[in-house]
Structures are given as structure tokens and as C-alpha cells.
Write an enzyme that holds these catalytic residues in place. Structure first.
Site, PDB file in Angstrom:
ATOM      1  N   ASN A  97       9.300  -4.059   4.771  1.00 23.85           N
ATOM      2  CA  ASN A  97       9.097  -2.796   4.057  1.00 23.85           C
ATOM      3  C   ASN A  97       8.056  -1.908   4.742  1.00 23.85           C
ATOM      4  OD1 ASN A  97       6.714  -4.087   3.476  1.00 23.85           O
ATOM      5  ND2 ASN A  97       7.019  -4.164   1.257  1.00 23.85           N
TER       6      ASN A  97
ATOM      7  N   HIS B  13       4.977  -2.877   5.755  1.00 25.41           N
ATOM      8  CA  HIS B  13       3.563  -3.161   5.508  1.00 25.41           C
ATOM      9  C   HIS B  13       2.879  -3.718   6.752  1.00 25.41           C
ATOM     10  CE1 HIS B  13       4.739  -7.424   4.010  1.00 25.41           C
ATOM     11  NE2 HIS B  13       4.041  -7.604   5.101  1.00 25.41           N
TER      12      HIS B  13
ATOM     13  N   GLU C 211       0.849  -2.701   1.247  1.00 26.98           N
ATOM     14  CA  GLU C 211       2.230  -2.454   0.857  1.00 26.98           C
ATOM     15  C   GLU C 211       2.517  -0.947   0.783  1.00 26.98           C
ATOM     16  OE1 GLU C 211       4.144  -4.869   0.946  1.00 26.98           O
ATOM     17  OE2 GLU C 211       3.589  -6.577  -0.284  1.00 26.98           O
TER      18      GLU C 211
ATOM     19  N   ASP D 137      -5.814 -10.924   6.331  1.00 29.08           N
ATOM     20  CA  ASP D 137      -5.588 -11.069   4.902  1.00 29.08           C
ATOM     21  C   ASP D 137      -5.536 -12.538   4.484  1.00 29.08           C
ATOM     22  OD1 ASP D 137      -3.112 -11.708   6.101  1.00 29.08           O
ATOM     23  OD2 ASP D 137      -2.224  -9.792   5.573  1.00 29.08           O
TER      24      ASP D 137
END
Length: 260
Positions: free
Chosen positions: A136, A138, A143, A67
Site C-alpha cells: 500500500n 507504506h 501507513e 519500527d
């Protein structure tokens, strides 16, 4: 999933370095998927040391990063291209032309996503994909609520992710809230996946990934479906798992199997 629990973050990094070394010795022209963040830094340091000692070569390898922040040029100190150059690429025997990071400065993000996805396919697909995990759950910048079949695309970062990464940006500095990321479907096509997680702050996400349901609310839980996913954890990251003793027993038994 193969779950490996080690005592320290450095042992996690060394295990990861061994896996990359084995991959490159078996297939020198491997296509490697790479990640950024604090966890891979120790791994990249270990790989650099091996290359500089002449024990390992990336000369024939190709790499694709997961990314990049949308809105940052590769020369920006907080871009992931800059991170990879500083922490890994400039220390290896690999041509920068053989290292790919999504273009965060593109004027046409949608076309850039399609081109990145196509480049992975032209390279023959990823042999070994490195992952970290966000607090979280990801993976990449996929996400919670991300499609489990998603491809490389533009993704909005959650407020929690933006806050977690805020420490890397100076007060008043532009901090992107968008990214280009490999999709979960793209990641799952890698022939092997290696996820490293260290520290207490990752323990809840690790528990959801390993022992929770397969759900878009924890994108990393999709790794339950991958035939060759290895999770390498230190004891802090594994501290909320309920079946640690069983995972360690399985790993001990796996060591007895030929070829494992």
C-alpha cells in the site's frame, strides 16, 4: 530519485550490500537505519558473508531500526528485534548495545517514541537509511494518510498490513495492530536513503511512489523530495513503470559521471 533496475532479486541484494560496504569503508562509524521484512533478508545474508570473509566490519557502526510491533517483547519470535538478531546482528562484529530497535514491550509508548527520536539525534543522525515498501506504499509502518512530516510515534496498522503479516503468526496467536515507527519526517532526515523492492506484488506501489503524485495516500512518494534517494528494483517490481527505458538511460549516463 535515482532508479536502478536489475534483473533479479539477488542482484538487488548485492547492489544494496555494495552500498552499505561503500558507506562503512568511507565512514566506519556510520549510523545506519535498518529495516525488516522479506526483501532485506538476502541483503543481510550478503553483508554477513562479507563480514565473515573479513571484507567488511560493523565494529564501529551504530544502527537504528525503523519500527517494532507494540505489544511484543524483543524475545518474541515475531518481534523485529528477534528478526534482526537472527538475520543480521548475531552474525556481525557489532555489539548489541550499538543496535537500537524500538521497545515494543514498553509501558510508556509515547515516552519511548520521544526517547528513540532523541537517541537518533544524539547519534548524529542517520547516514544511510534502508527502506522497503509495503503493497500500500507504506515505508516503516507509516501507513497511507500518515503525515509527511511525522516523527517517531505509535501508529495503527491498516487491515491490509495486518493481513499481509498474518502469515507470520500462528492461528490464535496475538498479532499486534499497533506499532512504534520512525516517522516520515525522521526518515527524510537521513543523509542517504536506499529503498529495495522486488516482486510483482510491489509493482503497483512502486509505480505510485515513482510516477504518481506526492501524496499521503502513498507515503513512499515523499522520496521524490529526497536529494539522495536510490530505488533499487528487480524487473518484476518495475513492471508497471511507464518510463523504464528512460530510467535505464539515465542510470547509464550517470555511470559516465565522475564520482557517481
Amino acid at each position: 530519485m535515482q532508479i536502478v533496475i536489475l534483473d533479479t532479486p539477488q542482484q538487488v541484494a548485492n547492489y544494496g550490500a555494495d552500498r552499505f560496504a561503500d558507506q562503512l569503508k568511507h565512514k566506519p562509524d556510520s549510523v545506519l537505519g535498518l529495516a525488516t521484512g522479506s526483501t532485506p533478508i538476502a541483503l543481510y545474508s550478503a553483508l554477513t558473508a562479507r563480514v565473515q570473509r573479513g571484507e567488511l566490519s560493523f565494529a564501529n557502526a551504530r544502527t537504528f531500526n525503523l519500527d517494532e510491533y507494540l505489544g511484543l517483547a524483543g524475545s518474541h519470535p515475531q518481534s523485529y528485534r528477534y528478526f534482526m538478531n537472527e538475520h543480521l546482528f548475531q552474525h556481525l562484529d557489532i555489539a548489541l548495545a550499538n543496535t537500537a530497535v524500538p521497545d515494543g514491550a514498553t509501558d510508556n509508548p509515547l515516552a519511548a517514541c520521544d526517547a528513540y527520536e532523541a537517541a537518533i539525534q544524539v547519534a548524529g543522525g542517520i547516514d544511510l537509511q534502508l527502506l522497503g515498501i509495503g503493497r500500500n506504499g507504506h515505508i516503516g509502518f507509516n501507513e497511507p494518510s500518515s503525515s509527511l512530516a511525522s516523527r517517531t510515534r505509535v501508529k495503527t496498522l491498516t487491515p491490509d498490513t495486518v493481513k499481509a503479516n498474518q502469515r507470520f503468526f500462528a492461528d490464535g496467536e496475538f498479532q499486534p495492530h499497533l506499532s512504534i515507527t520512525m516517522g516520515i519526517g525522521t526518515i527524510m532526515e537521513a543523509r542517504q536513503i536506499l529503498l529495495l523492492a522486488t516482486g510483482q506484488s510491489k509493482s503497483a506501489a512502486v509505480r505510485a511512489m515513482v510516477e504518481g503524485p506526492l501524496a499521503a495516500r502513498c507515503p513512499a512518494s515523499i522520496l521524490q523530495m529526497h536529494p539522495k534517494a536510490t530505488l533499487v528494483l528487480d524487473r518484476a517490481a518495475a513492471s508497471q513503470l511507464e518510463d523504464v527505458a528512460f530510467y535505464q538511460y539515465i542510470e547509464q549516463e550517470n555511470q559516465r559521471l565522475p564520482g557517481v
